[in-house]
Design an enzyme around this catalytic site. Structure first.
Site, PDB file in Angstrom:
ATOM      1  CG  HIS A 204      -7.189  -5.994 -11.086  1.00 10.72           C
ATOM      2  ND1 HIS A 204      -8.417  -5.920 -11.432  1.00 10.72           N
ATOM      3  CD2 HIS A 204      -7.092  -4.968 -10.156  1.00 10.72           C
ATOM      4  CE1 HIS A 204      -9.193  -4.975 -11.056  1.00 10.72           C
ATOM      5  NE2 HIS A 204      -8.168  -4.338 -10.125  1.00 10.72           N
TER       6      HIS A 204
HETATM    7  C1  UD1 Z   1      -4.910  -0.405  -8.784  1.00 16.55           C
HETATM    8  C2  UD1 Z   1      -6.063   0.130  -7.859  1.00 16.55           C
HETATM    9  C3  UD1 Z   1      -7.198  -0.637  -8.004  1.00 16.55           C
HETATM   10  C4  UD1 Z   1      -7.535  -0.499  -9.475  1.00 16.55           C
HETATM   11  C5  UD1 Z   1      -6.484  -1.110 -10.292  1.00 16.55           C
HETATM   12  C6  UD1 Z   1      -7.006  -0.993 -11.682  1.00 16.55           C
HETATM   13  C7  UD1 Z   1      -5.129   1.124  -5.693  1.00 16.55           C
HETATM   14  C8  UD1 Z   1      -4.929   0.662  -3.955  1.00 16.55           C
HETATM   15  N1  UD1 Z   1      -5.637   0.046  -6.265  1.00 16.55           N
HETATM   16  O1  UD1 Z   1      -4.420  -1.639  -8.423  1.00 16.55           O
HETATM   17  O2  UD1 Z   1      -8.196  -0.046  -7.062  1.00 16.55           O
HETATM   18  O3  UD1 Z   1      -8.668  -1.635  -9.523  1.00 16.55           O
HETATM   19  O4  UD1 Z   1      -5.278  -0.272 -10.019  1.00 16.55           O
HETATM   20  O5  UD1 Z   1      -5.839  -1.701 -12.632  1.00 16.55           O
HETATM   21  O6  UD1 Z   1      -4.903   1.834  -6.111  1.00 16.55           O
HETATM   22  N2  UD1 Z   1       2.122  -2.819 -12.525  1.00 16.55           N
HETATM   23  C9  UD1 Z   1       3.021  -2.767 -13.765  1.00 16.55           C
HETATM   24  N3  UD1 Z   1       2.887  -1.752 -14.543  1.00 16.55           N
HETATM   25  C10 UD1 Z   1       1.921  -0.732 -14.277  1.00 16.55           C
HETATM   26  C11 UD1 Z   1       1.192  -0.722 -13.396  1.00 16.55           C
HETATM   27  C12 UD1 Z   1       1.289  -1.695 -12.102  1.00 16.55           C
HETATM   28  O7  UD1 Z   1       3.666  -4.071 -13.821  1.00 16.55           O
HETATM   29  O8  UD1 Z   1       1.543   0.106 -15.319  1.00 16.55           O
HETATM   30  C13 UD1 Z   1       2.271  -3.741 -11.559  1.00 16.55           C
HETATM   31  C14 UD1 Z   1       3.625  -3.510 -10.547  1.00 16.55           C
HETATM   32  O9  UD1 Z   1       3.978  -4.758 -10.085  1.00 16.55           O
HETATM   33  C15 UD1 Z   1       2.571  -2.986  -9.315  1.00 16.55           C
HETATM   34  C16 UD1 Z   1       1.437  -3.917  -9.429  1.00 16.55           C
HETATM   35  O10 UD1 Z   1       1.069  -4.058 -10.786  1.00 16.55           O
HETATM   36  O11 UD1 Z   1       3.197  -3.437  -8.156  1.00 16.55           O
HETATM   37  C17 UD1 Z   1       0.013  -3.144  -8.676  1.00 16.55           C
HETATM   38  O12 UD1 Z   1       0.030  -1.996  -9.289  1.00 16.55           O
HETATM   39  P1  UD1 Z   1      -0.864  -0.788  -8.535  1.00 16.55           P
HETATM   40  O13 UD1 Z   1      -0.800   0.451  -9.253  1.00 16.55           O
HETATM   41  O14 UD1 Z   1      -0.011  -0.905  -7.085  1.00 16.55           O
HETATM   42  O15 UD1 Z   1      -2.170  -1.502  -8.025  1.00 16.55           O
HETATM   43  P2  UD1 Z   1      -3.283  -2.376  -9.017  1.00 16.55           P
HETATM   44  O16 UD1 Z   1      -3.234  -3.749  -8.608  1.00 16.55           O
HETATM   45  O17 UD1 Z   1      -3.140  -1.974 -10.410  1.00 16.55           O
END
Ligand code: UD1
Length: 355
Positions: A204
């Site tokens: 991820h």
């Molecule tokens: C975040 C953390 C990372 C952690 C990870 C665990 C930061 C910078 N990164 O990364 O350290 O290891 O969480 O999962 O804070 N999305 C969904 N549904 C959700 C959440 C996210 O569809 O419930 C999708 C969205 O497209 C979003 C993308 O995932 O833009 C990334 O989510 P985000 O919370 O920005 O970062 P993670 O990659 O999850």
């Protein structure tokens, strides 16, 4: 004492579980603020339900966005929450955007901040998490470190006086869940025999998902491995693959939605090995004594590598060899503590509360 925990992303809910349990019945007030960084049921609600975490007292509902937008939205929403609760401590967890925003909001209001899982370093400044943890450590008043290595990193940055070694709260939750799941059959996608040799994979991190060539190479590598690969697809991975028209159901790969925490633990316990870029999963594999292969150039959890249970393979050429390597020598080393870290967190906060 009143402590306000700020959480928002999946690994933070796991860390919150033992902390919330340690607060329950302690006589202290514990307020839970969910930023809404993760919002899908499989990324959030199931953790609260399965790990019996009390529902958040406050939900900011910020959702996804670029780093600046997400961090800024949490920051601006926190002022009113902190003003209302005026806690003795604001407790932030790990290294996500929710961590940094929670810490920054609190110090601006002169509220004491404690950072749980302080002192981890990858020394890779391309990782958003590295900025989040360094900035949070330097802003915080109390640094709750999980390991000796973390304590040393903090000392090297002049932060020794604010540091306390408490152990790793993820050990607390993992050991409890492991014991409750031992008799269950792993829930795997159709076509994967839970009694056979399978690998469990998660990918991820931005460094692995956001460059199309890199993502294609990783999927190709996993698809070519000699055992079935259960791929727990984080929404970021699913979205990037779909945008590229990249089929995750290929070769050895069996993609499926992220699992609830207890099911994930059970699936790791039954696996022949883990392939991941997650920090938490490297350590969980070690604690369950399952060999791990990490698709990154470095790790914050160096103990897993030093003890032989984790190998780093950012260059994908050696992955097939790595996942079939012999099991390392058994060890009773406990670099992540013995399962009492959350109790120590509560005791340390109580000791250091200013009246
Ligand atoms: C975040 C953390 C990372 C952690 C990870 C665990 C930061 C910078 N990164 O990364 O350290 O290891 O969480 O999962 O804070 N999305 C969904 N549904 C959700 C959440 C996210 O569809 O419930 C999708 C969205 O497209 C979003 C993308 O995932 O833009 C990334 O989510 P985000 O919370 O920005 O970062 P993670 O990659 O999850």
């Amino acid at each position: 004492m009143k402590v306000l925990s700020v959480v928002g992303a999946r690994p933070q809910f796991v860390k919150l579980a033992p902390v919330a349990r340690a607060f329950a019945g302690s006589g202290h007030d514990h307020v839970i603020v969910h930023t809404g960084q993760h919002y899908d049921a499989v990324m959030s609600d199931v953790f609260f339900a399965d790990l019996q975490i009390p529902s958040p007292d406050v939900h900011l509902g910020v959702g996804s966005g670029s780093h600046g937008v997400q961090t800024g939205a949490i920051l601006s929403a926190m002022d009113a929450v902190l003003d209302e609760h005026r806690p003795d401590w604001v407790l932030v967890y790990g290294d996500t955007n929710s961590t940094l925003a929670g810490a920054l909001a609190a110090v601006k209001l002169h509220l004491p901040v404690a950072h749980l899982e302080a002192g981890l370093r990858s020394f890779n400044r391309r990782m958003p998490e590295e900025h989040n943890r360094v900035l949070t450590d330097h802003a915080a008043d109390l640094l709750l470190a999980p390991t000796r290595v973390a304590v040393d990193h903090l000392a090297a940055e002049g932060l020794a006086e604010r540091t306390v070694l408490v152990g790793d709260v993820m050990t607390d939750v993992l050991l409890t869940v492991r014991d409750g799941m031992a008799d269950r059959v792993p829930q795997l996608p159709e076509g994967v025999d839970p009694a056979g040799a399978y690998l469990l994979a998660t990918i991820h991190r931005a460094e692995n998902t956001d460059d199309p060539d890199r993502l294609r190479a990783i999927v190709e590598t996993l698809a070519g491995l000699p055992h079935p690969v259960v791929l727990l697809a984080h929404p970021r991975l699913a979205a990037r693959a779909a945008a590229l028209g990249l089929e995750l159901r290929a070769g050895s790969l069996h993609p499926t939605a992220p699992l609830p925490y207890p099911e994930m633990v059970r699936a790791v316990m039954g696996s022949a090995g883990v392939v991941t870029d997650s920090g938490g999963l490297q350590k969980e594999a070690f604690l369950l004594r399952v060999p791990c292969t990490t698709l990154r150039t470095e790790t914050e959890w160096v103990e897993t590598v030093d003890l032989g249970w984790n190998v780093l393979r950012a260059d994908l050429t050696g992955v097939a060899e790595a996942v079939t390597r012999p099991r390392p020598a058994d060890t009773d080393a406990a670099p992540y503590g013995t399962g009492d870290a959350a109790e120590r967190v509560v005791a340390t906060l109580a000791e250091r509360t200013q009246s």
